[in-house]
Scaffold this active site. Structure first.
Site, PDB file in Angstrom:
ATOM      1  CG  HIS A  38      -5.021  12.767  10.559  1.00 37.88           C
ATOM      2  ND1 HIS A  38      -5.295  14.047  10.142  1.00 37.88           N
ATOM      3  CD2 HIS A  38      -3.733  12.517  10.209  1.00 37.88           C
ATOM      4  CE1 HIS A  38      -4.213  14.562   9.557  1.00 37.88           C
ATOM      5  NE2 HIS A  38      -3.261  13.650   9.594  1.00 37.88           N
ATOM      6  CG  ASP A  71      -1.930   1.145   1.179  1.00 38.64           C
ATOM      7  OD1 ASP A  71      -1.725   2.105   0.411  1.00 38.64           O
ATOM      8  OD2 ASP A  71      -2.932   1.069   1.916  1.00 38.64           O
ATOM      9  CG  ASP A  77       1.382  16.212  10.866  1.00 43.01           C
ATOM     10  OD1 ASP A  77       2.508  15.700  10.790  1.00 43.01           O
ATOM     11  OD2 ASP A  77       0.377  15.696  10.375  1.00 43.01           O
ATOM     12  CG  HIS A  96      -1.578  15.440   6.272  1.00 44.19           C
ATOM     13  ND1 HIS A  96      -0.431  14.703   6.484  1.00 44.19           N
ATOM     14  CD2 HIS A  96      -1.885  15.299   4.964  1.00 44.19           C
ATOM     15  CE1 HIS A  96      -0.065  14.137   5.337  1.00 44.19           C
ATOM     16  NE2 HIS A  96      -0.923  14.474   4.413  1.00 44.19           N
TER      17      HIS A  96
END
Length: 629
Positions: free
Chosen positions: A135, A20, A172, A174
């Site tokens: 997240h 992945d 970060d 994101h």
């Protein structure tokens, strides 16, 4: 009290079991590399090691639904195909039979650290964890994150320890939308993070790779300080600051960025634009950001996009050829030669050095085991020092001290000579790597001469760039060379003046808000643009600083020069001032400044005049400052 390091080797167990490309970067080496680096620098052994514990079901339930916790628990018994199928139901996530155990350890590490700090066992700490957490949402894994470690820790701090105001700084690649979603509807936190029309609790700013963090500090530090002073339009809650990427100036857009602070680089136009947009969006909720509009055109930002390479900061890239020192490194008559003609030249754009190499080049010597030393001629019995701060007994050789004192009439007296010998001994220990920071005292009548000797000794003993922050009635030594090796900042002068790019004077701000604005808007940008490897802070006659203000200044300057900060006090200074500075220099937080106050018009005018004068030479000043209420 010291620093805690929380870690558990079991957190390296979870790993990707199938191909992945999106998830392959979340690997055990992300954790072990950080720990290895701490060990290489000798930092691990200086911390209190705590082994992470697993968070309980009840602790996970502070922010996550029971159904989601149960779902993650079941991954312990799933096969690879089942794990892959379950992972596909979420965005950028993979599960492993060890995920539940690792994620509970990651959440528990944060809880353990919160407990250690809030019970007084340690002053601060670092938790090395994986999987990450910001997240993760109430009932969904996302972006490598399983349980929201920081959100759980914040909820735990409020529930168990009774905290009412928690600052979360999220730096970060994101945007940590999981923390946002978990707090935005919590009335006790006051965080309407996704709706700027309802609240100012979340600050999201755009960032790009060529930016330096000095431009971001004033906004984040201003909001953080005012948050602690309750200087806002709403009563309580959790403030969450976020450095995030460029796409929209709106505080609610979600997009990722590539960011790391390149020391000495200039802020790029898009970053400045983003900061100003974030300020505008947050101004209705923060008094400290509303002063900007009241000052009219004086606060205008004059930065052309795509500005050419110019100014001292661009010249101060850390690959400058070192300046050789005088062969007589311990002689008062020896003067280090000036920089090569023209100084370090502005180089063409080159890859920025990695953060590790920046740290390596900024440190003269390895970090010493003794962090702070106090060198007083007559130690006061009322002076209370932390146990790891020592009182220096040694002194430089008498002949050497007299040689340094000979050009100065005010150093002829025995008490001044004794104080000078102790200062020279302490300064040599700092530059040789035996001591990290220190405090020395001198008679008031000899303060200017002692500071002059300290500067010359530092420059001849290995310091390539020396920052001197002089407070009070202290003039720049007349024989100090204008070779770019010394940056002289005088806070307490009669008027604001930029006599040269390396000689700046400003009156002492009369209000706390003006003092903070001076530090954030002038001292720190110049200091980080200059990149010294030794910092002198001199509190001379009539310096006018209260203990908390002096402590805040020293604390802000500790990030420079590998923490090599020498504070020079008058002998008649209170023992309380020496004690406060000693605690701050060893790493404790400075005391509160008390109630917030508005920067006076005179403070604002002085700051803006100096920034306007110095802006062409210092790229760190090429963005709008933040004036603090």
């Amino acid at each position: 009290m010291g620093t805690a390091l929380v870690y558990h080797e079991d957190m390296t167990a979870t790993r990707l079991l199938w191909d992945d490309p999106e998830c392959e970067i979340e690997r055990p080496e992300r954790l072990t590399a950080a720990l290895d680096r701490l060990r290489q620098r000798g930092l691990e052994q200086r911390c209190l090691r705590l082994s992470a514990r697993e968070a309980s079901k009840e602790e996970l339930g502070l922010v996550h639904s029971p159904e989601y916790v149960s779902l993650v628990r079941k991954t312990q018994v799933l096969g690879e195909e089942e794990l892959q199928a379950l992972s596909g139901q979420f965005d950028a996530i993979y599960f492993h039979p060890s995920t539940f155990h690792c994620a509970r350890l990651a959440a528990g590490a944060g809880l353990q650290l919160v407990d250690a700090v809030l019970t007084g066992a340690v002053q601060n700490g670092l938790a090395l964890v994986r999987p990450p957490g910001h997240h993760s949402q109430r009932a969904a894994a996302n972006g490598f994150c399983v349980f929201n470690n920081v959100a759980i820790a914040a909820a735990h701090a409020k529930q168990k320890h009774g905290l009412h105001r928690i600052l979360i700084v999220d730096w970060d690649v994101h945007h940590g939308q999981g923390i946002q979603y978990l707090f935005e509807d919590d009335p006790s936190s006051g965080c309407s993070l996704g709706c700027p029309a309802r609240s100012g609790w979340e600050t999201l700013t755009t960032w790009l790779p060529s930016c330096t963090c000095c431009s971001h500090w004033p906004l984040s530090l201003t909001l953080s300080w005012c948050w602690s002073q309750q200087d806002l339009t709403q009563p309580s809650g959790t403030l969450r600051g976020k450095c995030r990427p460029r796409q929209s100036a709106s505080p609610t857009s979600h997009i990722c960025c590539r960011c790391w602070p390149a020391a000495g680089s200039a802020p790029c136009w898009s970053a400045l634009e983003s900061i100003q947009s974030a300020r505008a969006a947050q101004a209705p909720y923060w008094k400290s950001l509303q002063l900007q509009g009241q000052c009219g055109q004086v606060l205008g930002c004059r930065i052309p996009p795509q500005a050419p390479c110019s100014g001292y900061d661009s010249e101060l890239s850390l690959d400058v050829t070192p300046v050789p020192t005088s062969p007589s490194t311990h002689s008062p008559e020896g003067r280090p030669p000036p920089l090569l003609p023209g100084g370090p030249m502005c180089k063409a754009a080159a890859p920025a050095p990695a953060p590790s190499s920046l740290l390596d080049q900024l440190c003269l010597c390895p970090a010493p085991s003794v962090r702070t030393t106090v060198a007083l001629t007559a130690p006061d019995i009322t002076l209370v020092l932390p146990p790891d701060v020592i009182q220096q007994e040694g002194s430089a050789l008498r002949e050497e001290t007299e040689a340094w004192a000979r050009p100065h009439e005010s150093l002829a007296r025995e008490e001044a000579l004794t104080a000078l010998g102790k200062l020279l001994y302490l300064l040599d220990g700092m530059l040789d790597g035996q001591v990290n920071s220190g405090i020395a005292a001198t008679p008031a009548s000899a303060a200017a001469a002692t500071l002059d000797v300290a500067i010359q000794r530092g420059l001849s003993h290995g310091a390539q760039r020396l920052l001197c922050v002089a407070l009070g009635q202290l003039d720049r030594p007349p024989d100090l060379a204008h070779d770019g090796r010394t940056l002289w900042l005088n806070i307490g002068g009669k008027e604001a003046a930029a006599l040269s790019m390396f000689h700046v004077a400003t009156p002492l701000p009369v209000m706390t808000g003006g003092f903070l604005s001076c530090i954030l808007g002038l001292v720190l940008p110049l200091a980080y643009g200059f990149q010294p490897d030794l910092v002198l802070v001199a509190l001379g006659p009539g310096h006018g600083l209260q203990g908390p203000h002096a402590a805040l200044l020293a604390a802000m300057l500790r990030g420079l020069a590998g923490g090599r900060v020498l504070a020079l006090l008058e002998e008649d200074s209170t023992p309380q001032l020496a004690g406060i500075l000693a605690r701050v220099l060893r790493g404790e937080a400075p005391p509160s400044l008390g109630p917030s106050s508005v920067a006076s018009p005179e403070d604002v005018q002085a700051l803006m005049y100096l920034r306007g004068q110095l802006e062409p030479q210092w790229k760190m000043l090429q963005c709008r400052p933040h004036l603090v209420v």
